[in-house]
Write a protein that holds these residues in place. Structure first.
Motif, PDB file in Angstrom:
ATOM      1  N   UNK A   3       0.811  -1.218   0.000  1.00  0.00           N
ATOM      2  CA  UNK A   3       0.000   0.000   0.000  1.00  0.00           C
ATOM      3  C   UNK A   3       0.842   1.265   0.000  1.00  0.00           C
ATOM      4  N   UNK A   4       2.038   1.212  -0.554  1.00  0.00           N
ATOM      5  CA  UNK A   4       2.955   2.348  -0.506  1.00  0.00           C
ATOM      6  C   UNK A   4       2.337   3.606  -1.124  1.00  0.00           C
ATOM      7  N   UNK A   5       1.681   3.471  -2.256  1.00  0.00           N
ATOM      8  CA  UNK A   5       1.081   4.647  -2.895  1.00  0.00           C
ATOM      9  C   UNK A   5       0.036   5.297  -1.996  1.00  0.00           C
ATOM     10  N   UNK A   6      -0.730   4.490  -1.298  1.00  0.00           N
ATOM     11  CA  UNK A   6      -1.735   5.027  -0.377  1.00  0.00           C
ATOM     12  C   UNK A   6      -1.061   5.775   0.771  1.00  0.00           C
ATOM     13  N   UNK A   7      -0.019   5.188   1.359  1.00  0.00           N
ATOM     14  CA  UNK A   7       0.694   5.840   2.469  1.00  0.00           C
ATOM     15  C   UNK A   7       1.356   7.138   2.019  1.00  0.00           C
ATOM     16  N   UNK A   8       1.924   7.135   0.835  1.00  0.00           N
ATOM     17  CA  UNK A   8       2.567   8.337   0.310  1.00  0.00           C
ATOM     18  C   UNK A   8       1.519   9.432   0.074  1.00  0.00           C
ATOM     19  N   UNK A   9       0.378   9.046  -0.464  1.00  0.00           N
ATOM     20  CA  UNK A   9      -0.704  10.023  -0.690  1.00  0.00           C
ATOM     21  C   UNK A   9      -1.189  10.597   0.636  1.00  0.00           C
ATOM     22  N   UNK A  10      -1.356   9.749   1.641  1.00  0.00           N
ATOM     23  CA  UNK A  10      -1.788  10.215   2.962  1.00  0.00           C
ATOM     24  C   UNK A  10      -0.749  11.172   3.539  1.00  0.00           C
ATOM     25  N   UNK A  11       0.546  10.801   3.418  1.00  0.00           N
ATOM     26  CA  UNK A  11       1.621  11.645   3.935  1.00  0.00           C
ATOM     27  C   UNK A  11       1.617  13.023   3.263  1.00  0.00           C
ATOM     28  N   UNK A  12       1.278  13.073   1.999  1.00  0.00           N
ATOM     29  CA  UNK A  12       1.283  14.332   1.259  1.00  0.00           C
ATOM     30  C   UNK A  12       0.039  15.176   1.538  1.00  0.00           C
ATOM     31  N   UNK A  13      -1.082  14.538   1.785  1.00  0.00           N
ATOM     32  CA  UNK A  13      -2.359  15.260   1.902  1.00  0.00           C
ATOM     33  C   UNK A  13      -2.700  15.667   3.332  1.00  0.00           C
ATOM     34  N   UNK A  14      -2.469  14.797   4.289  1.00  0.00           N
ATOM     35  CA  UNK A  14      -2.886  15.058   5.674  1.00  0.00           C
ATOM     36  C   UNK A  14      -2.339  16.372   6.240  1.00  0.00           C
ATOM     37  N   UNK A  15      -1.053  16.708   6.025  1.00  0.00           N
ATOM     38  CA  UNK A  15      -0.577  17.991   6.588  1.00  0.00           C
ATOM     39  C   UNK A  15      -1.371  19.203   6.123  1.00  0.00           C
ATOM     40  N   UNK A  16      -1.943  19.140   4.938  1.00  0.00           N
ATOM     41  CA  UNK A  16      -2.706  20.277   4.423  1.00  0.00           C
ATOM     42  C   UNK A  16      -3.927  20.588   5.284  1.00  0.00           C
ATOM     43  N   UNK A  17      -4.482  19.578   5.949  1.00  0.00           N
ATOM     44  CA  UNK A  17      -5.643  19.809   6.810  1.00  0.00           C
ATOM     45  C   UNK A  17      -5.305  20.695   8.002  1.00  0.00           C
ATOM     46  N   UNK A  18      -4.031  20.746   8.382  1.00  0.00           N
ATOM     47  CA  UNK A  18      -3.644  21.594   9.518  1.00  0.00           C
ATOM     48  C   UNK A  18      -3.723  23.077   9.179  1.00  0.00           C
ATOM     49  N   UNK A  59       8.044   5.962  -7.789  1.00  0.00           N
ATOM     50  CA  UNK A  59       7.865   6.967  -8.836  1.00  0.00           C
ATOM     51  C   UNK A  59       6.382   7.309  -8.960  1.00  0.00           C
ATOM     52  N   UNK A  60       6.114   8.599  -8.967  1.00  0.00           N
ATOM     53  CA  UNK A  60       4.754   9.064  -9.223  1.00  0.00           C
ATOM     54  C   UNK A  60       4.459   8.831 -10.697  1.00  0.00           C
ATOM     55  N   UNK A  61       5.363   9.329 -11.520  1.00  0.00           N
ATOM     56  CA  UNK A  61       5.365   9.137 -12.972  1.00  0.00           C
ATOM     57  C   UNK A  61       6.819   9.204 -13.401  1.00  0.00           C
ATOM     58  N   UNK A  63      10.087  10.708 -14.837  1.00  0.00           N
ATOM     59  CA  UNK A  63      10.597  12.079 -14.869  1.00  0.00           C
ATOM     60  C   UNK A  63       9.965  13.006 -13.829  1.00  0.00           C
ATOM     61  N   UNK A  64       9.289  12.442 -12.840  1.00  0.00           N
ATOM     62  CA  UNK A  64       8.746  13.240 -11.739  1.00  0.00           C
ATOM     63  C   UNK A  64       9.467  12.776 -10.481  1.00  0.00           C
ATOM     64  N   UNK A  65       9.987  13.735  -9.740  1.00  0.00           N
ATOM     65  CA  UNK A  65      10.738  13.410  -8.531  1.00  0.00           C
ATOM     66  C   UNK A  65       9.896  12.624  -7.534  1.00  0.00           C
ATOM     67  N   UNK A  66      10.481  11.577  -6.995  1.00  0.00           N
ATOM     68  CA  UNK A  66       9.794  10.770  -5.994  1.00  0.00           C
ATOM     69  C   UNK A  66       9.565  11.503  -4.691  1.00  0.00           C
ATOM     70  N   UNK A  67      10.365  12.563  -4.454  1.00  0.00           N
ATOM     71  CA  UNK A  67      10.206  13.290  -3.199  1.00  0.00           C
ATOM     72  C   UNK A  67       9.152  14.387  -3.243  1.00  0.00           C
ATOM     73  N   UNK A  68       8.465  14.552  -4.368  1.00  0.00           N
ATOM     74  CA  UNK A  68       7.430  15.593  -4.437  1.00  0.00           C
ATOM     75  C   UNK A  68       6.377  15.471  -3.342  1.00  0.00           C
ATOM     76  N   UNK A  69       5.918  14.262  -2.985  1.00  0.00           N
ATOM     77  CA  UNK A  69       4.961  14.192  -1.870  1.00  0.00           C
ATOM     78  C   UNK A  69       5.541  14.715  -0.553  1.00  0.00           C
ATOM     79  N   UNK A  70       6.834  14.509  -0.323  1.00  0.00           N
ATOM     80  CA  UNK A  70       7.483  15.049   0.878  1.00  0.00           C
ATOM     81  C   UNK A  70       7.598  16.569   0.794  1.00  0.00           C
TER      82      UNK A  70
END
Length: 155
Positions: A3-18, A59-61, A63-70
Motif C-alpha cells: 500500500x505504498x502509494x496510499x501511504x505516500x498520498x496520505x503523507x502528502x495530503x494530511x498535513x494540508x488539513x492543519x 515513482x509518481x510518474x 521524470x517526476x521526482x519521488x520526493x514531491x509528496x514530501x
C-alpha cells in the motif's frame, strides 16, 4: 510495500488539513518563504538525483521526482508552522529545525527505507543532517530578506 502509494498520498495530503488552524495573516506572511523553499527543494532533488545522494524507487510518474509528496506535504506545511512559532526567535528556530530534521534523518528515513520509499546512496545520515542544516539557514535567510526588502518590514 503493498500500500505504498496510499501511504505516500496520505503523507502528502494530511498535513494540508492543519492549515485550517493557521490564520490568513500568518499564511500570507510565510507563503513566499515556503514557496521559495519548495522550489529550492525541487532543484535540490534534481541535483541529488544526478549525484546519487539518495534514491526514490517510488515513482509518481517517469521524470517526476519521488520526493514531491514530501516536498509539497510535510516539508511545505511544516515550514509554515515552524516559522509561525519560531520566526524572529532564531535560537528557537534553529533548535526546532535541528530536532525535526534529526527525527526525520535518524528515525523516519529508516521507516521510509523499510517501506521502499527512499534510501540514501552517496550521503551518510550525518551528511544529510548538514544538508538539512543548510536549508534551515536558507529558509530563514530568505524570509528575513523578503520581510526587509519586499515587504519593507524591519521589526
Amino acid at each position: 510495500m503493498k500500500n505504498l502509494k496510499l501511504y505516500i498520498a496520505i503523507m502528502a495530503i494530511v498535513p494540508w488539513f492543519s492549515l485550517i488552524f493557521l490564520d490568513k495573516k500568518t499564511f500570507r506572511k510565510f507563503l513566499p518563504g515556503t514557496l521559495f523553499m519548495a522550489i529550492y527543494l525541487i532543484f535540490e532533488g534534481r541535483l541529488a538525483e544526478k549525484r546519487k545522494w539518495w534514491w526514490f524507487p517510488f515513482k509518481i510518474k517517469p521524470n517526476v521526482l519521488g520526493e514531491l509528496p514530501l516536498i509539497w506535504g510535510p516539508f511545505f506545511i511544516g515550514s509554515f508552522w515552524i516559522l509561525k512559532y519560531t520566526y524572529r526567535k532564531f535560537n528557537l528556530y534553529l533548535l526546532v529545525n535541528i530536532l525535526v530534521d534529526s527525527l526525520f534523518t535518524y528515525y523516519v528515513l529508516d521507516i521510509f527505507k523499510k517501506f521502499g520509499y527512499v534510501t540514501l546512496v552517496r550521503l551518510t545520515k550525518f551528511q544529510l543532517s548538514i544538508v538539512f542544516l543548510f536549508k534551515t539557514f536558507v529558509l530563514y535567510g530568505f524570509q528575513l530578506f523578503y520581510d526587509k526588502v519586499v515587504r519593507g518590514v524591519s521589526d
